[in-house]
Structures are given as structure tokens and as C-alpha cells.
Design a protein around this motif. Structure first.
Motif, mmCIF file in Angstrom:
data_model
loop_
_atom_site.group_PDB
_atom_site.id
_atom_site.type_symbol
_atom_site.label_atom_id
_atom_site.label_comp_id
_atom_site.label_asym_id
_atom_site.label_seq_id
_atom_site.Cartn_x
_atom_site.Cartn_y
_atom_site.Cartn_z
ATOM 1 N N GLN A 1 0.828 -1.206 0.000
ATOM 2 C CA GLN A 1 0.000 0.000 0.000
ATOM 3 C C GLN A 1 0.861 1.255 0.000
ATOM 4 O O GLN A 1 0.460 2.300 -0.483
ATOM 5 C CB GLN A 1 -0.903 0.051 1.243
ATOM 6 N N PHE A 2 2.058 1.149 0.617
ATOM 7 C CA PHE A 2 2.928 2.315 0.666
ATOM 8 C C PHE A 2 4.092 2.181 -0.303
ATOM 9 O O PHE A 2 4.912 3.076 -0.414
ATOM 10 C CB PHE A 2 3.449 2.524 2.087
ATOM 11 N N TYR B 1 3.718 1.518 -3.639
ATOM 12 C CA TYR B 1 3.423 1.755 -5.044
ATOM 13 C C TYR B 1 3.764 3.171 -5.503
ATOM 14 O O TYR B 1 3.704 3.471 -6.688
ATOM 15 C CB TYR B 1 1.963 1.416 -5.355
ATOM 16 N N GLY B 2 4.130 4.037 -4.534
ATOM 17 C CA GLY B 2 4.473 5.406 -4.902
ATOM 18 C C GLY B 2 5.593 5.463 -5.923
ATOM 19 O O GLY B 2 5.568 6.254 -6.867
ATOM 20 N N GLU B 3 6.565 4.569 -5.763
ATOM 21 C CA GLU B 3 7.668 4.535 -6.732
ATOM 22 C C GLU B 3 7.149 4.202 -8.119
ATOM 23 O O GLU B 3 7.688 4.660 -9.123
ATOM 24 C CB GLU B 3 8.706 3.497 -6.290
ATOM 25 N N VAL C 1 4.258 5.118 -9.330
ATOM 26 C CA VAL C 1 3.710 6.353 -9.890
ATOM 27 C C VAL C 1 4.828 7.206 -10.461
ATOM 28 O O VAL C 1 4.722 7.761 -11.561
ATOM 29 C CB VAL C 1 2.940 7.138 -8.802
ATOM 30 N N GLN C 2 5.930 7.276 -9.706
ATOM 31 C CA GLN C 2 7.065 8.071 -10.188
ATOM 32 C C GLN C 2 7.679 7.474 -11.455
ATOM 33 O O GLN C 2 8.007 8.190 -12.395
ATOM 34 C CB GLN C 2 8.134 8.153 -9.103
ATOM 35 N N PHE D 1 -0.158 9.709 -13.753
ATOM 36 C CA PHE D 1 -1.249 9.010 -13.078
ATOM 37 C C PHE D 1 -1.898 9.902 -12.035
ATOM 38 O O PHE D 1 -3.074 9.772 -11.728
ATOM 39 C CB PHE D 1 -0.675 7.757 -12.412
ATOM 40 N N ALA D 2 -1.095 10.800 -11.437
ATOM 41 C CA ALA D 2 -1.543 11.513 -10.250
ATOM 42 C C ALA D 2 -2.147 12.875 -10.555
ATOM 43 O O ALA D 2 -2.642 13.531 -9.657
ATOM 44 C CB ALA D 2 -0.365 11.689 -9.289
ATOM 45 N N TYR E 1 -8.914 -0.447 0.387
ATOM 46 C CA TYR E 1 -8.921 0.759 -0.436
ATOM 47 C C TYR E 1 -7.547 1.422 -0.509
ATOM 48 O O TYR E 1 -7.273 2.184 -1.430
ATOM 49 C CB TYR E 1 -9.977 1.745 0.071
ATOM 50 N N TRP E 2 -6.713 1.181 0.469
ATOM 51 C CA TRP E 2 -5.343 1.669 0.354
ATOM 52 C C TRP E 2 -4.590 0.866 -0.712
ATOM 53 O O TRP E 2 -3.607 1.333 -1.261
ATOM 54 C CB TRP E 2 -4.609 1.540 1.697
ATOM 55 N N PRO F 1 -5.370 1.326 -5.445
ATOM 56 C CA PRO F 1 -4.591 2.131 -6.396
ATOM 57 C C PRO F 1 -3.306 1.429 -6.828
ATOM 58 O O PRO F 1 -2.848 1.611 -7.962
ATOM 59 C CB PRO F 1 -4.261 3.410 -5.612
#
Lengths: 509, 107
Positions: A211-212, A214-216, A218-219, A229-230, A286-287, A290
Motif C-alpha cells: 500500500q505504501f 506503489y508510490g515509486e 507512480v514516479q 497518473f496523479a 482501499y489503500w 490504487p
């Protein structure tokens, strides 16, 4: 899609999990006797929370949400916020009060609060309509997953999957299978998170808490492929975002099958705390949603697959499964994921068909058509109507009009425009009377369906009341109508006003 | 002497003295926190955004995500949970104190 091979092992796992649930339910029933489950054994606050979450999880949460995020990026977070934030409204505005009011179902509450068979009838029709719309979305999910499992087209998948879910409901009903909702939640969350961990691991991201991690992703999407995406409000305006989010929130606080959850626990205090646990368990899914959407985009971009929008929209609803396949996950992991999706949809359909059928047999048949009906007669009517409902849903699902989450959102809009206002006013304004409630609910129904009916003729209607997001403007109008009509007509019976003041709001004074 | 009209008056914006008034106060506070964070942030995002929607909120990275994405996608659900916990603790205390005043075990 017809060239796709049959996914043998996932199919075996899906069938196995469903059979395991029936067997486990039968064992639990033999052990605990008849009062297991609903209102029976005390399950604790965490257990109650898991039951709330399992009752809530449907194909829309499991498949639809990731699909919309995949297509719309940031804009689709309105679904994440709407479907979690609604529980805040439910907790602070309604949970304690409807429990003290002591009516178990939505038509019962409306019928009693407003002392009106007509209001009860409208509430029952609305509840049944909500069940139908909600189930159409589930059937679309079931149809798409079964089509994928069998390598067939959507219609075949729908026929087989729909047949399977109806047989599941009938078998569970005939054998009296107990629903162990804590176990259901456990299976759902494991089957959603474990494949996601595998995917994050494959991609080299932080996999322990994907959940934490997947930020990479997005980058990377932005850097390697210039896919933003953001970007906020790329797929819709600020108004559309807020309208959708607000609609889903008030819809959550007005969905009949969510409202009736407050009676399963022995006291209000436990009910309130299990709602917090339930919200936490829901947020866990829900976290994660995405992350599936981001990973799917990433696999596609890296594999050089660029879908045109029509194709992407067609497969978006099973993008969760597609991501698992593209990520090259072991076949048993993909099977578990598919089993989770199918179970979520099956449990939801089972619950909603029963609620809808009970509403028809009790609120419409028994209360209005034949008040002298015996219990056996009511039961037979309920069984018959659940099959009839399933038939209607199947027909509607043959040609699904939109994505799973969007179809579901229409059910939320209907709940937010009708049931939410009559509950809110019924609890918090003693002066609200039956004329107000009836006028309000009818207005709400018209507003909900105004965009598809009138949007072509008067385009502004479709802008103010978008079909998935009509409640931002709709719910306040309905409330205003309720206030105006109530003030113009005589106040409700003094007995009811006294009950509200003394029992619902003055229980401690 | 109040008439029955007034005595049985239930109104969110005119709560009766006692439990209901305290309850309504916390309900309204929670709703402000709920709506402010959800919709207020989106307004801010729009307000600060340039033609392409970019602003400090979208360019700054937080927990590996663009800040606005993190705030909406990850923080807001957590914020809702926090709001619910605060509400429950407050209502628990309120119920206990009012029950004690009334000399009855709370529900």
C-alpha cells in the motif's frame, strides 16, 4: 477474448473456495445450532468490524475500484474517499439513534417513523431497486471473471457465473448454511493483499506493505513513460469530483444493507466501536486498490502495450486479474485472487437477494397485499421473489451500461437521494411528517434518474445531476422539499414526536 | 410551562439541554473535520493549481507519492478512522457521565 485459453487452476481454486465456504458453513451450523450468526453468538468488536467489512466488500471494491483508478487516476480516488468517508456520516449522525429507534430494516423504519404505509411502500421499492442495481454490477463482475476463467466471451461467462451464484444462494438457503463473515473477510483480504505483495516484489518495490510501496511506481510511470497518473482533475472537474465523492458518502450512509448492520451487536457501544474496526478493515483494501491500477499501467507500458480507450474501458473491470497475469505471478496466486473476487461478488449477491426478497415478501406482500398471510406463505413468496429478482438482474447484466463501480454508484446516488434524507430528517427533525417524506423520496427518485431521462432534452440537468453523482445537488433539494412540505402539512402524531424526544434523543436525561 | 409542541421538539440545530446538546456539539465538530479535510483540500488543490493543475501540492513528494495523491488516497481514509475514534471516545465518556448523573448503568 474467445481465443483465450481456459485458466484451469484458477478455475479449480475458485470452485474449491466456494465449496469450502459451504462446507464450513454447514459445520458451523451443526456445531452451534440455529442461532449462529445474525444476532446469535457474541463476536466481539473486532469480529463485528470484520463482519461489517465483509458485508461491504463487493465486486465494486474488489474489481471495480482498481478498474476506475486504472482508467482515471487521481479522479477515481473520489471512490476511495466516498466509500470510506460515508462511514463517518453513518457513525456520527445515525448509528446510535437508529439503534435506539429499534427498527431493523429501512422500510420498517420509514413506515414506523412516518406512520405511513405509502412511505413504507416507496422505501421498499427503493430498497429493492437499490438491490437490483447493486447486483447488476456484481453480475457484471462475476460474468467477466468467469469469462476470463473459461476463456469464453462475456455472455457465456455471465450465464455460467450467474447460474453458479443463483445455485449458491439456493443451496445455502436450502441447507441453512451459516454465514461466517469474519472468515469471509479474512479470505477476501488475504486474497487481495498477497498477490499485491507478489507484484510489488516482482517490480522491485517495497513489497512488505505494498500500500505504501506503489508510490515509486507512480514516479516510474511519470519518468519512464510520461504517464501522469496523479494529475488532479485530469478526468473531471472539481465539481464532478466533489459531486461524486459526496454522493458516494451519503449513499453509504443510506444503503439499506449497511444501515441494518447496527443490530447484529448486543449494545450501541460495541456497535459504534465495531464500525471503527470495520472502517479500518475496509480502508485496508482501499489503500491497496490504487496499487493494482498503477502496477497494471506499468506492466502495460513496459510491455509496449498501448490500448486505445475503448479497449481499455472494456477490460478495466478485471484489471486486477490482468495485472496479476501480466506480472507473471504463479498460477495459484492468480487463482486465489480470482477466488477472492468471485467470493466478494457471491456474498454480496447472496445478501442483497435475500434483503430484496424479504423486503418484497414482508413490506409489500404481507403489509399491503395479504396481511393474513402465514409465515410459510411469506417464506414461499420470499423464495420466489429472490429467483425473480435474480432473473431480472441477469437480463440487465447481459448488456452492462457502464463499469462496475459506476453502476454501483447509481445505487449509491439513489440511496443518497431518498433513504439518506428520510433517515436524517426522521431522526434529527421531529417535525418531519409523512407528506414530507413521501414528497422527498419521490423527488429523490426523479432527481436520480433525471440525467438519463431528461439529460438529452435539457443538457444542464445532466450537468447538475450526473447519473453517478446526483446527490451533491440532489440530497439538499430533497431535504428542502421535505422541510417545505412538512411545514405546510400537519405535524406527525404526538406519540411519535414524544418517542423521538424521550427515547431516541433523551434516553439519558 | 412549556407546551407539548416545544417539549417534544427535536432539531439538530436546536438541541435540548443535557445529553443531546453535548452530543450535537461533537457531531458538528466531527462533521467540520470531515468536510473540511475532504472538500477543503480539493478546493485548495484547484485554487493553487496552474493551468496544468500543478502546484506545490502536486510537485512535492511525500511517502514516495505526490503529496496531493498521498493526502487523498492514503491520509484521508486514515483521517476518517481517527475522526471515528475521537467521536467514539467522546461519546463513551459523555454517556458514562450522563448515566452516572442519572444513576443508571450505561448502555
Amino acid at each position: 477474448m474467445t481465443k483465450d485459453p481456459v485458466s484451469v487452476w484458477p478455475l479449480v481454486i475458485v470452485v474449491g473456495v466456494l465449496i469450502a465456504f459451504v462446507m464450513a458453513g454447514l459445520r458451523a451450523k451443526a456445531r452451534e445450532g440455529a442461532d449462529y450468526g445474525f444476532g446469535g453468538r457474541y463476536i466481539g468488536r473486532i469480529g463485528g468490524g470484520a463482519a461489517i467489512a465483509s458485508n461491504w466488500m463487493s465486486a465494486a471494491s474488489f474489481l471495480g475500484m482498481a478498474g476506475l483508478l486504472y482508467l482515471q487516476g487521481y479522479f477515481a480516488l473520489a471512490y476511495v474517499i466516498g466509500w470510506t468517508g460515508g462511514y463517518v456520516l453513518l457513525l456520527v449522525l445515525m448509528s446510535g439513534q437508529i439503534r435506539r429507534f429499534g427498527k431493523y430494516t429501512t422500510p420498517d423504519f420509514v413506515g414506523d417513523r412516518y406512520a405511513s404505509p405509502a412511505a413504507r411502500l416507496i422505501a421498499a421499492i427503493v430498497s429493492i431497486t437499490i438491490s437490483i442495481i447493486y447486483c447488476v454490477a456484481q453480475f457484471k463482475g462475476i460474468g467477466m471473471v468467469f469469462a476470463w476463467l473459461m476463456g469464453s466471451d462475456y455472455t457465456t461467462g455471465l450465464l455460467v457465473g450467474g447460474g453458479a451464484v443463483v445455485s449458491y444462494v439456493v443451496i445455502c438457503g436450502m441447507l441453512g448454511v451459516a454465514r461466517n463473515q469474519q472468515m469471509q473477510y479474512f479470505v477476501l483480504i488475504v486474497s487481495f493483499i498477497v498477490p499485491l505483495m507478489f507484484l510489488a516484489y516482482r517490480l522491485g518495490y517495497f513489497w512488505l506493505i505494498p500500500q505504501f510501496g506503489y508510490g515509486e511506481g507512480v514516479q516510474d510511470l511519470a519518468r519512464e513513460f510520461r504517464i501522469d497518473f496523479a494529475s488532479p482533475f485530469a478526468s473531471g472537474s472539481l465539481f464532478q469530483w466533489c459531486a461524486l465523492c459526496f454522493t458516494l458518502m451519503v449513499g453509504t450512509a443510506g444503503l439499506p444493507h449497511v444501515l441494518s448492520r447496527f443490530y447484529v451487536l448486543p449494545n450501541i457501544r460495541d456497535a459504534r466501536w465495531s464500525l471503527v474496526w470495520g472502517l479500518f478493515f475496509i480502508a485496508l483494501i482501499y489503500w491497496s486498490a490504487p496499487a493494482y491500477a498503477v502496477f497494471a499501467r506499468l506492466f502495460e507500458a513496459r510491455g509496449g502495450m498501448v490500448h486505445d480507450p475503448a479497449v481499455a474501458a472494456k477490460m478495466a473491470d478485471i484489471v486486477v486479474l490482468k495485472a496479476a497475469v501480466m506480472g507473471g505471478l504463479p498460477v495459484w496466486v492468480v487463482g486465489i485472487l480470482a477466488a477472492g473476487a468471485v467470493s466478494a461478488a457471491f456474498f454480496t449477491v447472496a445478501g442483497l437477494l435475500m434483503t430484496g426478497a424479504a423486503s418484497f415478501s414482508h413490506d409489500i406482500y404481507y403489509r399491503l397485499i395479504n396481511p393474513r398471510a402465514s409465515e410459510a406463505r411469506k417464506m414461499a413468496i420470499a423464495k420466489g421473489s429472490s429467483l425473480a429478482l435474480a432473473g431480472i438482474i441477469m437480463l440487465l447484466a447481459v448488456n452492462p451500461p457502464a463499469l462496475i463501480a459506476e453502476i454501483t454508484a447509481v445505487a449509491f446516488a439513489l440511496a443518497g437521494n431518498t433513504i439518506f434524507p428520510v433517515f436524517l430528517m426522521g431522526i434529527w427533525w421531529g417535525r418531519a411528517n409523512r407528506q414530507g417524506a413521501i414528497a422527498g423520496m419521490l423527488t429523490g427518485i426523479v432527481i436520480t434518474f433525471s440525467a438519463p431521462l431528461l439529460g438529452g432534452v435539457v443538457p444542464v440537468v445532466a450537468e447538475i445531476f450526473p447519473v453517478t453523482a446526483s446527490a451533491l445537488c440532489g440530497a439538499p433539494i430533497v431535504i428542502a422539499v421535505m422541510i417545505a412540505v412538512s411545514l405546510m402539512t400537519p405535524p406527525p402524531p404526538e406519540e411519535m414526536r414524544r418517542f423521538l424526544a424521550e427515547k431516541v434523543h433523551g434516553h439519558l436525561d | 410551562m412549556k407546551g407539548p409542541q416545544e417539549r417534544y421538539d427535536v432539531n439538530l440545530f436546536k438541541p435540548k439541554k443535557g445529553y443531546m446538546r453535548d452530543e450535537v456539539r461533537i457531531i458538528l465538530l466531527i462533521l467540520v473535520g470531515w468536510g473540511g479535510a475532504t472538500f477543503g483540500f480539493q478546493f485548495l488543490l484547484r485554487l493553487l493549481g496552474d493551468a496544468r493543475g500543478e502546484s506545490l501540492l502536486t510537485l512535492r513528494t511525500f511517502f514516495t507519492l505526490p503529496f496531493h495523491f498521498w493526502f487523498t488516497g492514503q491520509f484521508l481514509p486514515l483521517w476518517f478512522i481517527l475522526l471515528c475514534v475521537i467521536f467514539n471516545i467522546y461519546i463513551d465518556r459523555l454517556t458514562e457521565s450522563h448515566s452516572r448523573r442519572r444513576d443508571k448503568s450505561y448502555d
